[in-house]
Design an enzyme around this catalytic site. Structure first.
Site, PDB file in Angstrom:
ATOM      1  CG  HIS A 121      -1.807  -1.206   1.303  1.00 42.55           C
ATOM      2  ND1 HIS A 121      -2.431  -1.613   2.463  1.00 42.55           N
ATOM      3  CD2 HIS A 121      -2.197  -2.087   0.345  1.00 42.55           C
ATOM      4  CE1 HIS A 121      -3.159  -2.691   2.212  1.00 42.55           C
ATOM      5  NE2 HIS A 121      -3.025  -3.003   0.938  1.00 42.55           N
ATOM      6  CG  LEU A 122       3.227   0.965  -2.852  1.00 47.77           C
ATOM      7  CD1 LEU A 122       3.831   0.701  -4.210  1.00 47.77           C
ATOM      8  CD2 LEU A 122       4.108   0.413  -1.740  1.00 47.77           C
TER       9      LEU A 122
END
Lengths: 161, 528
Positions: free
Chosen positions: B465-466
């Protein structure tokens, strides 16, 4: 009389091929296996003896192992190990050398994982659907990508349990 | 090729797909540029069946002209240069990374938008939960969410989910029943996976391969909205890697230049540009687009493009239950416990939640048993025994944004496409370390209560989850985009996706990405 371009040698060769095709089809082998030349066919038969010894499955259930055989057979030590191990197994001789022991572990690993590991060659997948690790759990879980359980069937225990 | 269009969207993942789909109601000319190729579900499945690699990206394309992270490679696409090596993945193909997600969709909490005000850490968003409320509902309807509205995940909800919850698996029900007795309330997850036939996609039939891919398409993937957008005449150009955005002296973005695999260069001129390329590729495109008007890169007058990166680092606990509970049947995760999402403890440590993960690690189990020297038939019995008892608990933990955690560009080294390469600095603060310690303690307590053998507690590792790299904010010196996802520096350039997040709470980000995207589409439609 045979047509002129058919020598006695080619006649024998072709007859042998037909015999192999018939016997191969009886075992449910694929066309790729059925069309093997004589020496490779013999080596595959020996490989099946090795696989049968390792997995305790009858030879006739192990034709799926052909892609694994192809990789093993290509190795510089492949033919020799297949033959020597098969010979010992046929003679109920379990006195395997260290090299043969390693080889047997290597074949078992390949059959179960479906992945062919070798230090000198790139790792590759040789089996998926028939990788034997999935057979071990077939009564409790579907093979990934291949089978589905059915709607909401995951809410209960597997039927076999 | 030179294309003239009204709106150019860069990236065909869920953010780009939903924006295009909604914008197409009012705008006729929309082009989406996707760096990766277009491929089929069948080809992807076949990719997994023929790959020897065990990671969840192995079956997906990793084209030379559109490289992506693949940490098995000797020279990784992204070089870790910080004290912590975080290995995350994303995909480059038409439809983006929702091809291989786990479809978990939680709303952010009200407090997640006001973390600084409420708990004195992190930062506040320039919008609050109410600004996104109706878009959360719209997103849930668009992507098709199954859930139980009686389940409290602490996020406000006025409406029912579009579909009833996916029922909990037998394995997870056994865990849930035991955890209830020590105060851990476990509930069915809300997921973008059909519990009934809906919107042209079938009900889940339990392939059990949600990640890396759902063979039946019961699980949502953005390719669904790509196809719907195409039916509204949105044009998708695949294998189109954007190499540069070009601005002019008025601060407008004039064009996007892209390259095809044959090396040819093409240009799109548009009135509006939207970058929807994720938390790494979005800042990369901006940073490499240096010009005389934007010497530090497009939209980067704040100097914050690429900075403030955060993820949802997680620990995993592998448990061997005392009795068979039969994991590996049906969706990989149907249960979660949200007890620690939002407590006063967030002043000292992050919020987090945990879920069960029931995928059978066939390869790892079998290899371990083979290495112990087991042979058939004992080997088969041992595989069956382990596979029917082994389950994982997985934590999803909030991480604070820190400026030093950043994506940067190394112009001296090129990637396989010939573009400047990406470097990545990553570290944890004591705040996160406190969280890891809390999770470890909790997992040990749970494992002991279940009578399970704790095989291992691994991590922290990435949940892929960037977030945070083009932060949203009101102050143009402290952020990259405003509350409408419009860049402070360029009036016709918008950014949508997790890169705009100010904080991430512990919620999987995709639903918020979808909600922001639908909200952006409304904003652009109204402004034109």
């Amino acid at each position: 009389m045979y047509p002129k371009h058919h020598t006695r040698r080619s006649f024998i060769k072709n007859t042998l091929k037909i015999a192999l095709l018939v016997s191969a089809s009886l075992y449910g082998f694929t066309p790729a296996i059925a069309s093997l030349d004589v020496s490779t066919h013999t080596a595959f038969q020996d490989f099946l003896i090795v696989c049968s010894h390792l997995t305790q499955e009858p030879k006739r259930n192990l034709s799926f192992s052909y892609p694994a055989f192809k990789s093993v057979h290509k190795e510089p030590w492949g033919k020799e190990h297949i033959q020597s191990c098969a010979e010992k197994i046929k003679n109920n001789n379990n006195d395997f050398t260290d090299g043969e022991q390693w080889f047997l572990g290597h074949v078992l690993t390949t059959l179960y994982l479906g992945v062919y590991y070798h230090q000198d060659m790139p790792t590759k997948r040789v089996l998926y659907d028939d990788a034997m690790m999935f057979r071990a759990t077939q009564d409790i879980a579907p093979t990934p990508f291949i089978q589905a359980l059915g709607q909401n069937a995951w809410t209960t225990k597997p039927l076999a349990q | 090729m030179r294309i003239k269009t009204d709106i150019c969207i860069i990236g065909s993942g869920i953010a780009g797909a939903l924006a295009a789909y909604k914008l197409a109601d009012k705008t006729k000319n929309i082009v989406i540029l996707e760096a990766g190729p277009r491929t089929s579900r069948e080809d992807i499945i076949n990719g997994f069946k023929t790959s020897h690699q065990q990671d969840f990206s192995a079956g997906y394309p990793n084209a030379k002209h559109a490289p992506r992270p693949d940490w098995s490679k000797d020279v990784p696409y992204i070089k870790n240069i910080g004290p912590e090596a975080l290995h995350f993945e994303y995909l480059k193909l038409v439809g983006g990374t929702t091809w291989h997600w786990n479809a978990n969709v939680n709303r952010l909490l009200e407090s997640d938008f006001n973390l600084k005000t409420q708990y004195g850490v992190g930062d506040d968003w320039p919008i609050n939960f109410d600004d996104l409320k109706k878009y959360y509902a719209e997103a849930e309807n668009e992507i098709g969410v199954s859930g139980n509205h009686h389940n409290d995940d602490f996020a406000p909800r006025a409406e029912k989910f579009p579909m009833p919850a996916i029922p909990m698996s037998y394995a997870e029900t056994q865990i849930k029943n035991q955890l209830q007795t020590i105060g851990y309330e476990c509930v069915e997850r809300s997921v973008a996976r059909n519990s009934e036939n809906r919107d042209g996609r079938s009900q889940c039939i339990g392939y059990g391969t949600c990640s890396p891919i759902c063979p039946s398409a019961a699980q949502y993937a953005a390719i669904h909205h790509i196809k719907k957008a195409e039916r509204k005449d949105v044009r998708i150009i695949d294998n189109a890697r954007v190499t540069k955005l070009e601005d002019n002296k008025n601060g407008e973005i004039k064009s996007a230049h892209f390259k095809k695999p044959d090396g040819s260069t093409h240009t799109v001129n548009a009135k509006v540009f939207i970058i929807a390329a994720g938390g790494v590729e979005t800042p990369k495109i901006l940073l490499v687009s240096r010009s005389k008007y934007s010497p530090y890169g497009i939209a980067n007058s704040s100097g914050l493009v690429g900075k403030n990166f955060f993820d949802h680092p997680g620990l995993s606990c592998q448990l061997l239950m005392p009795e068979p509970i039969f994991p590996g049947r049906g969706p990989q995760s149907t249960m979660a416990c949200y007890k620690y999402r939002d407590t006063e403890g967030r002043k000292q440590r992050p919020g987090w939640y945990f879920s069960a993960f029931t995928r059978i690690p066939y390869h790892e189990i079998t290899l371990e048993l083979l290495q112990k020297g087991l042979k058939p038939p004992e080997l088969d019995a041992a595989i069956l025994n382990r596979a029917s008892r082994q389950i994982s608990l997985v934590s999803h933990m909030e991480q604070l944004p820190h400026e030093k955690n950043a994506i940067t560009i190394n112009y001296d080294k090129k990637d396989s496409a010939g573009d400047p390469s990406i470097e990545f600095y990553f570290s944890y603060s004591d705040y996160e370390r406190n969280g890891f310690e809390h999770i470890r303690r909790t997992f040990k307590q749970i494992g002991n209560h279940l009578g399970a053998e704790i095989l291992d507690i691994t991590g922290p590792s990435s949940h892929h989850h960037l977030m945070g790299t083009t932060k949203m904010g009101s102050d143009k010196k402290q952020s990259v985009v405003n509350k409408n996802c419009q860049t402070h520096d360029h009036p016709n350039l918008y950014i949508v996706g997790s890169s705009t997040f100010v904080t991430g709470g512990s919620a999987d980000p995709t639903l918020t990405i979808a909600a922001l995207s639908l909200r952006l589409a409304d904003h652009i439609s109204k402004s034109q």
